[in-house]
Design a protein around this motif. Structure first.
Motif, PDB file in Angstrom:
ATOM      1  N   ARG A   1      22.423  11.721  75.044  1.00 40.51           N
ATOM      2  CA  ARG A   1      23.665  12.158  74.382  1.00 40.51           C
ATOM      3  C   ARG A   1      24.383  13.195  75.231  1.00 40.51           C
ATOM      4  O   ARG A   1      25.593  13.119  75.434  1.00 40.51           O
ATOM      5  CB  ARG A   1      23.349  12.739  73.002  1.00 40.51           C
ATOM      6  CG  ARG A   1      23.016  11.665  71.974  1.00 40.51           C
ATOM      7  CD  ARG A   1      22.856  12.280  70.602  1.00 40.51           C
ATOM      8  NE  ARG A   1      22.711  11.245  69.585  1.00 40.51           N
ATOM      9  CZ  ARG A   1      22.731  11.475  68.275  1.00 40.51           C
ATOM     10  NH1 ARG A   1      22.865  12.695  67.835  1.00 40.51           N
ATOM     11  NH2 ARG A   1      22.611  10.487  67.430  1.00 40.51           N
TER      12      ARG A   1
ATOM     13  N   SER B   1      25.885  11.752  78.403  1.00 41.76           N
ATOM     14  CA  SER B   1      27.078  10.956  78.127  1.00 41.76           C
ATOM     15  C   SER B   1      28.281  11.857  77.828  1.00 41.76           C
ATOM     16  O   SER B   1      29.404  11.586  78.258  1.00 41.76           O
ATOM     17  CB  SER B   1      26.777  10.026  76.961  1.00 41.76           C
ATOM     18  OG  SER B   1      27.846   9.194  76.733  1.00 41.76           O
ATOM     19  N   GLN B   2      28.031  12.942  77.084  1.00 40.78           N
ATOM     20  CA  GLN B   2      29.141  13.842  76.743  1.00 40.78           C
ATOM     21  C   GLN B   2      29.601  14.635  77.956  1.00 40.78           C
ATOM     22  O   GLN B   2      30.793  14.731  78.237  1.00 40.78           O
ATOM     23  CB  GLN B   2      28.711  14.778  75.610  1.00 40.78           C
ATOM     24  CG  GLN B   2      28.566  14.011  74.317  1.00 40.78           C
ATOM     25  CD  GLN B   2      28.127  14.853  73.127  1.00 40.78           C
ATOM     26  OE1 GLN B   2      28.244  16.061  73.136  1.00 40.78           O
ATOM     27  NE2 GLN B   2      27.633  14.188  72.106  1.00 40.78           N
TER      28      GLN B   2
ATOM     29  N   ASN C   1      30.210  11.765  81.185  1.00 39.31           N
ATOM     30  CA  ASN C   1      31.175  10.686  80.949  1.00 39.31           C
ATOM     31  C   ASN C   1      32.245  11.039  79.917  1.00 39.31           C
ATOM     32  O   ASN C   1      33.073  10.195  79.572  1.00 39.31           O
ATOM     33  CB  ASN C   1      30.445   9.410  80.499  1.00 39.31           C
ATOM     34  CG  ASN C   1      29.509   8.892  81.585  1.00 39.31           C
ATOM     35  OD1 ASN C   1      29.776   9.090  82.767  1.00 39.31           O
ATOM     36  ND2 ASN C   1      28.427   8.238  81.194  1.00 39.31           N
TER      37      ASN C   1
ATOM     38  N   ASN D   1      32.001  11.258  76.798  1.00 38.97           N
ATOM     39  CA  ASN D   1      31.900  10.411  75.608  1.00 38.97           C
ATOM     40  C   ASN D   1      31.474  11.262  74.415  1.00 38.97           C
ATOM     41  O   ASN D   1      30.328  11.701  74.336  1.00 38.97           O
ATOM     42  CB  ASN D   1      30.874   9.306  75.900  1.00 38.97           C
ATOM     43  CG  ASN D   1      30.697   8.356  74.743  1.00 38.97           C
ATOM     44  OD1 ASN D   1      31.280   8.544  73.684  1.00 38.97           O
ATOM     45  ND2 ASN D   1      29.884   7.328  74.959  1.00 38.97           N
TER      46      ASN D   1
ATOM     47  N   ASN E   1      31.035  10.463  71.364  1.00 39.06           N
ATOM     48  CA  ASN E   1      30.267   9.788  70.310  1.00 39.06           C
ATOM     49  C   ASN E   1      29.264   8.801  70.889  1.00 39.06           C
ATOM     50  O   ASN E   1      29.361   7.594  70.655  1.00 39.06           O
ATOM     51  CB  ASN E   1      31.275   9.054  69.417  1.00 39.06           C
ATOM     52  CG  ASN E   1      30.881   9.162  67.975  1.00 39.06           C
ATOM     53  OD1 ASN E   1      29.780   9.631  67.664  1.00 39.06           O
ATOM     54  ND2 ASN E   1      31.753   8.707  67.098  1.00 39.06           N
ATOM     55  N   PRO E   2      28.305   9.281  71.659  1.00 35.30           N
ATOM     56  CA  PRO E   2      27.432   8.340  72.379  1.00 35.30           C
ATOM     57  C   PRO E   2      26.487   7.567  71.461  1.00 35.30           C
ATOM     58  O   PRO E   2      26.004   8.091  70.456  1.00 35.30           O
ATOM     59  CB  PRO E   2      26.636   9.234  73.333  1.00 35.30           C
ATOM     60  CG  PRO E   2      26.852  10.623  72.898  1.00 35.30           C
ATOM     61  CD  PRO E   2      27.965  10.678  71.919  1.00 35.30           C
TER      62      PRO E   2
ATOM     63  N   GLN F   1      28.566  -0.967  74.793  1.00 35.52           N
ATOM     64  CA  GLN F   1      28.731   0.096  75.789  1.00 35.52           C
ATOM     65  C   GLN F   1      28.028   1.400  75.397  1.00 35.52           C
ATOM     66  O   GLN F   1      28.671   2.462  75.283  1.00 35.52           O
ATOM     67  CB  GLN F   1      30.215   0.361  76.010  1.00 35.52           C
ATOM     68  CG  GLN F   1      30.918  -0.860  76.568  1.00 35.52           C
ATOM     69  CD  GLN F   1      32.085  -0.469  77.450  1.00 35.52           C
ATOM     70  OE1 GLN F   1      32.804   0.454  77.162  1.00 35.52           O
ATOM     71  NE2 GLN F   1      32.256  -1.198  78.530  1.00 35.52           N
TER      72      GLN F   1
ATOM     73  N   ALA G   1      25.432   4.759  75.517  1.00 35.51           N
ATOM     74  CA  ALA G   1      25.079   5.752  76.533  1.00 35.51           C
ATOM     75  C   ALA G   1      23.726   5.405  77.130  1.00 35.51           C
ATOM     76  O   ALA G   1      23.472   5.650  78.304  1.00 35.51           O
ATOM     77  CB  ALA G   1      25.010   7.133  75.893  1.00 35.51           C
TER      78      ALA G   1
END
Ligand SMILES: Cc1ncc(COP(=O)(O)O)c(C=O)c1O
Length: 399
Positions: free
Chosen positions: A115, A118-119, A122, A124, A126-127, A181, A183
């Motif tokens: 998580r 990804s945050q 990337n 993101n 809301n992984p 897609q 994480a």
């Protein structure tokens, strides 16, 4: 409040269905109960005592550490932790290790890492983490949510958001992975609790390719399959893949509680000082057990012996299958074996085996799980086979 020592009810909270056996001693492949009755242990404490019970080298290392320092916080450097991390990194595709105390905690760390990677990397917010049906990843709220089995999740709503489940070993369902897609993907390479189901080579290759192409972290839960259980130090080595994160526990400490994740440098960017931690994680005693365990597993011949014993055990299990029609299939990898049965429950078989002084496990309602230590001998496998035959004969008579 007063306690009444004469009541039969145990003060231990009732979360386990226990057999009426009290084990007090173990050595190698054997354990003894409180009446000094000996049992052949083909459970290895559920894939934990991979070097057999009370292995000499681990005992010695623990005794030495007991004289020195039992615990200090992770605010300071811990030499055994450094040594164990170096051993794990030198013998895996990973670069950095985080230590914790159990399998569920190792998977928690993996999920948190995915998580935050990804945050942070990337952007993101809301992984998603994809896991697989029939999987088992632990009993904490995040890991029971990751587990693809309703019976483990039942009663614990609301579950954690951010998980999605795909069918295991289903190559066409991997199209869905591309659409989701996520994480990260988290999976066992041989599903243990879910029925001793090895991942198909072609499926894993495709899954790994998708992860690589799309920047999805490939996280393998080697809590049950790791530490030599399937004949290589880690099971991913059979599949010619390089996971980004590997979670470990069980066999890492030969029975001393310890968990870990090994991550590649890129994935490890998800964490920084303050992101994660644990009071006991990697403590001097736990990592002493880990260093001695891994050192012994790496000694020449141990994993080779486990492979030979796996072939020998396979032959005995095939013979059993030929003799008893209710054994439908023999499956597994290395010294992680499953007997798929029908018309009789796996629970009944393991119950009856106890009366023949043999300890084995279930993996779901119709799979008998067999997990001898890697140090098992052909004589012990012969003893196992005899006890299984007696067990099967009792079942056949009763059936
Ligand atoms: C594959 C797998 N993951 C995670 C766990 C959870 O480990 P622990 O019981 O140490 O939390 C287990 C335990 O059986 C397991 O087999």
């Amino acid at each position: 409040m007063t306690t009444n020592s004469s009541t039969a009810q145990s003060a231990v909270m009732s979360v386990y269905n226990r057999f009426p056996v009290t084990l007090v001693k173990g050595k190698g492949s054997f354990v003894w109960d409180n009446h000094d009755k000996q049992y052949l242990d083909f459970t290895s404490g559920i894939a934990t005592c991979n070097l057999g019970h009370v292995p000499d080298s681990v005992q010695k290392k623990l005794e030495e550490q007991l004289q020195q320092l039992w615990h200090c916080s992770n605010l300071y450097h811990i030499p055994n932790q450094e040594e164990l991390a170096s051993l794990l990194v030198a013998n895996s595709c990973g670069d950095q290790v985080f230590f914790c105390n159990s399998g569920a905690e190792a998977n928690e760390a993996a999920i948190k890492l995915a998580r935050s990677y990804s945050q942070k990397i990337n952007g993101n917010a809301n992984p998603l983490v994809v896991t697989f049906q029939q999987s088992f990843h632990g009993r904490t709220l995040a890991t029971l949510t990751a587990t693809g089995q309703e019976k483990i999740q039942h009663g614990f709503a609301p579950l954690m958001p951010g998980f999605s489940y795909l069918p295991f070993n289903d190559i066409t369902a991997l199209d869905e992975l591309e659409k989701l897609q996520p994480a990260a993907v988290l999976l066992e390479l041989v599903q243990g609790e879910g029925g001793v189901i090895p991942a198909n080579e072609g499926w894993i290759q495709k899954l790994a390719q998708i992860c690589q192409a799309q920047g999805i972290l490939l996280m393998v839960d080697e809590i049950q399959t790791g530490m030599g259980r399937t004949g290589t130090l880690f099971t991913y080595e059979h599949y010619n893949i390089e996971p980004d994160v590997i979670s470990l526990a069980k066999g890492l400490g030969s029975g001393f509680p310890i968990g870990a994740i090994i991550a590649k440098n890129e994935a490890a960017k998800g964490f920084e000082p303050g992101s994660h931690g644990s009071t006991f994680g990697g403590n001097p005693l736990a990592t002493a057990a880990g260093v001695a365990t891994v050192t012994q597993l790496l000694e020449p011949g141990i994993l080779e012996h486990a492979k030979q014993m796996s072939s020998y055990l396979d032959k005995q299990l095939q013979k059993l299958q030929e003799s008893y029609s209710f054994i439908r299939e023999v499956r597994g990898k290395g010294l992680m074996k499953g007997l798929v049965v029908d018309k009789v429950s796996a629970g009944e078989i393991i119950q009856k085996a106890i009366s023949h002084q043999l300890l084995i496990l279930t993996a779901g309602p119709n799979v008998v799980r067999i997990l001898p230590p890697l140090t098992v001998t052909t004589d012990e496998i012969d003893e196992f086979t005899k006890a299984m035959e007696k067990t099967m004969q009792t079942i056949e008579k009763g059936a």
